[in-house]
Design a protein around this motif. Sequence first.
Motif, mmCIF file in Angstrom:
data_model
loop_
_atom_site.group_PDB
_atom_site.id
_atom_site.type_symbol
_atom_site.label_atom_id
_atom_site.label_comp_id
_atom_site.label_asym_id
_atom_site.label_seq_id
_atom_site.Cartn_x
_atom_site.Cartn_y
_atom_site.Cartn_z
ATOM 1 N N VAL A 83 -4.498 -10.691 -2.255
ATOM 2 C CA VAL A 83 -4.174 -9.942 -3.470
ATOM 3 C C VAL A 83 -2.739 -10.283 -3.881
ATOM 4 O O VAL A 83 -1.822 -10.264 -3.046
ATOM 5 C CB VAL A 83 -4.333 -8.419 -3.234
ATOM 6 C CG1 VAL A 83 -3.956 -7.636 -4.472
ATOM 7 C CG2 VAL A 83 -5.755 -8.099 -2.809
ATOM 8 N N HIS A 84 -2.539 -10.583 -5.147
ATOM 9 C CA HIS A 84 -1.206 -10.924 -5.667
ATOM 10 C C HIS A 84 -0.271 -9.740 -5.502
ATOM 11 O O HIS A 84 -0.675 -8.583 -5.653
ATOM 12 C CB HIS A 84 -1.326 -11.317 -7.146
ATOM 13 C CG HIS A 84 -0.091 -11.938 -7.694
ATOM 14 N ND1 HIS A 84 0.946 -11.208 -8.198
ATOM 15 C CD2 HIS A 84 0.270 -13.253 -7.801
ATOM 16 C CE1 HIS A 84 1.897 -12.015 -8.609
ATOM 17 N NE2 HIS A 84 1.514 -13.273 -8.378
ATOM 18 N N GLU A 85 0.999 -10.031 -5.230
ATOM 19 C CA GLU A 85 1.961 -8.947 -4.960
ATOM 20 C C GLU A 85 2.237 -8.060 -6.159
ATOM 21 O O GLU A 85 2.689 -6.919 -6.005
ATOM 22 C CB GLU A 85 3.279 -9.526 -4.431
ATOM 23 C CG GLU A 85 4.009 -10.418 -5.400
ATOM 24 C CD GLU A 85 5.281 -10.998 -4.815
ATOM 25 O OE1 GLU A 85 6.071 -11.542 -5.609
ATOM 26 O OE2 GLU A 85 5.497 -10.910 -3.604
ATOM 27 N N GLU A 86 1.953 -8.538 -7.379
ATOM 28 C CA GLU A 86 2.180 -7.727 -8.571
ATOM 29 C C GLU A 86 0.895 -7.108 -9.116
ATOM 30 O O GLU A 86 0.883 -6.550 -10.215
ATOM 31 C CB GLU A 86 2.872 -8.562 -9.641
ATOM 32 C CG GLU A 86 4.280 -8.956 -9.235
ATOM 33 C CD GLU A 86 5.006 -9.771 -10.297
ATOM 34 O OE1 GLU A 86 4.421 -9.982 -11.381
ATOM 35 O OE2 GLU A 86 6.130 -10.183 -10.036
ATOM 36 N N ALA A 87 -0.192 -7.171 -8.343
ATOM 37 C CA ALA A 87 -1.461 -6.584 -8.777
ATOM 38 C C ALA A 87 -1.360 -5.060 -8.786
ATOM 39 O O ALA A 87 -0.620 -4.462 -7.999
ATOM 40 C CB ALA A 87 -2.583 -7.023 -7.850
ATOM 41 N N GLY A 114 8.489 -2.807 -2.496
ATOM 42 C CA GLY A 114 7.702 -2.057 -3.472
ATOM 43 C C GLY A 114 6.514 -2.835 -4.005
ATOM 44 O O GLY A 114 5.767 -2.344 -4.844
ATOM 45 N N PHE A 115 6.334 -4.082 -3.539
ATOM 46 C CA PHE A 115 5.211 -4.901 -3.977
ATOM 47 C C PHE A 115 4.015 -4.688 -3.062
ATOM 48 O O PHE A 115 4.143 -4.205 -1.940
ATOM 49 C CB PHE A 115 5.587 -6.388 -3.978
ATOM 50 C CG PHE A 115 6.567 -6.760 -5.059
ATOM 51 C CD1 PHE A 115 6.215 -6.689 -6.398
ATOM 52 C CD2 PHE A 115 7.839 -7.185 -4.732
ATOM 53 C CE1 PHE A 115 7.108 -7.038 -7.393
ATOM 54 C CE2 PHE A 115 8.749 -7.528 -5.721
ATOM 55 C CZ PHE A 115 8.381 -7.451 -7.054
ATOM 56 N N VAL A 116 2.853 -5.121 -3.546
ATOM 57 C CA VAL A 116 1.606 -5.031 -2.777
ATOM 58 C C VAL A 116 1.730 -5.925 -1.541
ATOM 59 O O VAL A 116 2.287 -7.021 -1.604
ATOM 60 C CB VAL A 116 0.414 -5.478 -3.657
ATOM 61 C CG1 VAL A 116 -0.860 -5.557 -2.847
ATOM 62 C CG2 VAL A 116 0.245 -4.519 -4.818
ATOM 63 N N LYS A 117 1.201 -5.446 -0.422
ATOM 64 C CA LYS A 117 1.281 -6.206 0.829
ATOM 65 C C LYS A 117 0.359 -7.420 0.861
ATOM 66 O O LYS A 117 0.503 -8.275 1.712
ATOM 67 C CB LYS A 117 0.956 -5.306 2.025
ATOM 68 C CG LYS A 117 2.077 -4.372 2.391
ATOM 69 C CD LYS A 117 1.776 -3.706 3.707
ATOM 70 C CE LYS A 117 2.973 -2.943 4.216
ATOM 71 N NZ LYS A 117 2.716 -2.354 5.505
ATOM 72 N N GLY A 118 -0.606 -7.502 -0.015
ATOM 73 C CA GLY A 118 -1.468 -8.672 -0.052
ATOM 74 C C GLY A 118 -2.906 -8.389 0.330
ATOM 75 O O GLY A 118 -3.717 -9.296 0.409
ATOM 76 N N TYR A 119 -3.226 -7.127 0.582
ATOM 77 C CA TYR A 119 -4.610 -6.778 0.897
ATOM 78 C C TYR A 119 -4.953 -5.432 0.295
ATOM 79 O O TYR A 119 -4.068 -4.655 -0.084
ATOM 80 C CB TYR A 119 -4.848 -6.751 2.411
ATOM 81 C CG TYR A 119 -4.166 -5.618 3.124
ATOM 82 C CD1 TYR A 119 -4.838 -4.424 3.356
ATOM 83 C CD2 TYR A 119 -2.852 -5.721 3.565
ATOM 84 C CE1 TYR A 119 -4.215 -3.365 3.996
ATOM 85 C CE2 TYR A 119 -2.224 -4.676 4.215
ATOM 86 C CZ TYR A 119 -2.911 -3.509 4.425
ATOM 87 O OH TYR A 119 -2.295 -2.462 5.061
ATOM 88 N N ALA A 120 -6.251 -5.177 0.191
ATOM 89 C CA ALA A 120 -6.730 -3.896 -0.330
ATOM 90 C C ALA A 120 -7.994 -3.511 0.426
ATOM 91 O O ALA A 120 -8.717 -4.374 0.940
ATOM 92 C CB ALA A 120 -7.026 -3.999 -1.818
ATOM 93 N N LEU A 121 -8.248 -2.224 0.524
ATOM 94 C CA LEU A 121 -9.463 -1.690 1.126
ATOM 95 C C LEU A 121 -10.226 -0.942 0.039
ATOM 96 O O LEU A 121 -9.683 -0.037 -0.600
ATOM 97 C CB LEU A 121 -9.130 -0.747 2.286
ATOM 98 C CG LEU A 121 -8.420 -1.398 3.465
ATOM 99 C CD1 LEU A 121 -7.840 -0.341 4.390
ATOM 100 C CD2 LEU A 121 -9.374 -2.286 4.224
ATOM 101 N N ILE A 122 -11.469 -1.339 -0.170
ATOM 102 C CA ILE A 122 -12.293 -0.727 -1.216
ATOM 103 C C ILE A 122 -13.548 -0.164 -0.561
ATOM 104 O O ILE A 122 -14.210 -0.850 0.214
ATOM 105 C CB ILE A 122 -12.664 -1.765 -2.292
ATOM 106 C CG1 ILE A 122 -11.383 -2.327 -2.906
ATOM 107 C CG2 ILE A 122 -13.556 -1.140 -3.355
ATOM 108 C CD1 ILE A 122 -11.611 -3.469 -3.871
ATOM 109 N N GLU A 123 -13.850 1.094 -0.881
ATOM 110 C CA GLU A 123 -14.991 1.774 -0.259
ATOM 111 C C GLU A 123 -16.125 1.952 -1.266
ATOM 112 O O GLU A 123 -15.917 2.429 -2.385
ATOM 113 C CB GLU A 123 -14.557 3.147 0.249
ATOM 114 C CG GLU A 123 -15.659 3.935 0.894
ATOM 115 C CD GLU A 123 -15.192 5.308 1.351
ATOM 116 O OE1 GLU A 123 -16.067 6.173 1.522
ATOM 117 O OE2 GLU A 123 -13.986 5.510 1.521
#
Length: 160
Positions: A83-87, A114-123
């Motif tokens: 995931v892009h850091e500015e997403a 303050g930027f996104v770490k590069g991953y996301a969890l979606i349920e």
Amino acid sequence: VRVHPGEDETQEHEMTDSMMMDSEGGVSQSTDAPRNRRGRGHDKEMDMDDDRGGRFESIPENDSGAPGPAKSVEGWIVLVTGVHEEAQEDDLHEHFADYGEIRNMHLNLDRRTGFVKGYALIEYETKKEAQAAIDAANGSSMLDQTLEVSFAFSKGPINK
């Protein structure tokens, strides 16, 4: 026998069973009552009366018992990496909402930048929705970066 300060030094003291020597060589009175202990795990009776009795929420076992994706307690969790850091959450929501209703989404930020770490969890509610998201979004592009999508939990290695 040593005498505590403030006592009459001329008086003789005789050791009894209830008296013990303290670390400074003085005499102290011992009590037969148990000491008060803080925290859990000291009272066996209390542990037996616990309402849960060692039973915790669990997920029913897969019928086949074979390795593969595993459901969390609440739903099917998909891990999105790259995931892009500015997403923003809205960007991810738009990208993954087509595959099913998103019950929950975590997009963790780096505290320092303050930027996104590069991953996301979606349920997702169902395995079918989660599998559709994985099949369609794995290898797709978002904000000029390639996303890798897979199940977050598994029972052993997932055969692709």
